[in-house]
Design an enzyme around this catalytic site. Structure first.
Site, PDB file in Angstrom:
ATOM      1  N   ILE A  31       0.824  -1.211   0.000  1.00 50.30           N
ATOM      2  CA  ILE A  31       0.000   0.000   0.000  1.00 50.30           C
ATOM      3  C   ILE A  31       0.862   1.267   0.000  1.00 50.30           C
ATOM      4  CG2 ILE A  31      -1.997  -1.101   1.051  1.00 50.30           C
ATOM      5  CD1 ILE A  31      -1.209   0.291   3.697  1.00 50.30           C
ATOM      6  N   ASN A  87      16.851  -6.704   7.451  1.00 46.07           N
ATOM      7  CA  ASN A  87      16.824  -7.380   8.740  1.00 46.07           C
ATOM      8  C   ASN A  87      17.396  -6.494   9.826  1.00 46.07           C
ATOM      9  OD1 ASN A  87      16.050 -10.267   7.894  1.00 46.07           O
ATOM     10  ND2 ASN A  87      17.602  -9.623   6.438  1.00 46.07           N
ATOM     11  N   HIS A  99       9.739 -10.379   5.308  1.00 49.14           N
ATOM     12  CA  HIS A  99       9.101 -10.067   4.028  1.00 49.14           C
ATOM     13  C   HIS A  99      10.158  -9.660   2.999  1.00 49.14           C
ATOM     14  CE1 HIS A  99       9.373  -6.196   6.112  1.00 49.14           C
ATOM     15  NE2 HIS A  99       9.265  -5.591   4.936  1.00 49.14           N
TER      16      HIS A  99
END
Length: 136
Positions: A31, A87, A99
């Site tokens: 989004i 990370n 992700h």
């Protein structure tokens, strides 16, 4: 985790524009997209970062990422695709659920800065390779 945004997406508590799903992964449009077609691949169980992935989840995540990268290329006609996976805070991670971003890229878009390149000598390279082998 109850308050993890990606866990809530997996549980269907929030709307997503789903692209793909399998036993281990979920892919959907970001989004906060860099370009139309900017997708995310997440693992379904709550795993904070790459260090917590087992071999099954790691393989599933990369297989789903490969499928999504091919779809992004075909659907958008982009000039290329960048995969981005961060990370820990120092690595740039902002959502603490594993992700991978799949970003359609276009010539001249200048989305991501690149790090300054260094050219260590062979001795330094070999010493670091030995340290990494030992850490495996």
């Amino acid at each position: 985790m109850d308050d993890c945004i990606f866990c809530r997406l997996v549980r269907g508590e929030l709307p997503i524009s789903k692209i793909d799903e399998d036993e281990h992964t979920l892919s959907f449009l970001n989004i906060m997209a860099a370009h139309p077609g900017h997708g995310l691949v997440i693992v379904k169980p709550h795993v904070e970062n790459i260090y917590g992935l087992d071999d099954t989840l790691a393989a599933a995540a990369f297989q789903a990422t490969t499928r999504l990268a091919r779809a992004v290329k075909a659907a958008t006609g982009c000039d290329g695709v960048t995969l981005f996976q961060a990370n820990e805070v120092a690595g740039g991670q902002t959502v603490f659920h594993f992700h991978i971003h799949v970003l359609p890229r276009y010539k001249g878009d200048e989305l991501l800065p690149f790090w300054p390149a260094t050219a260590p000598n062979r001795e330094a390279l070999d010493a670091m390779a030995a340290r990494l082998r030992d850490a495996l």
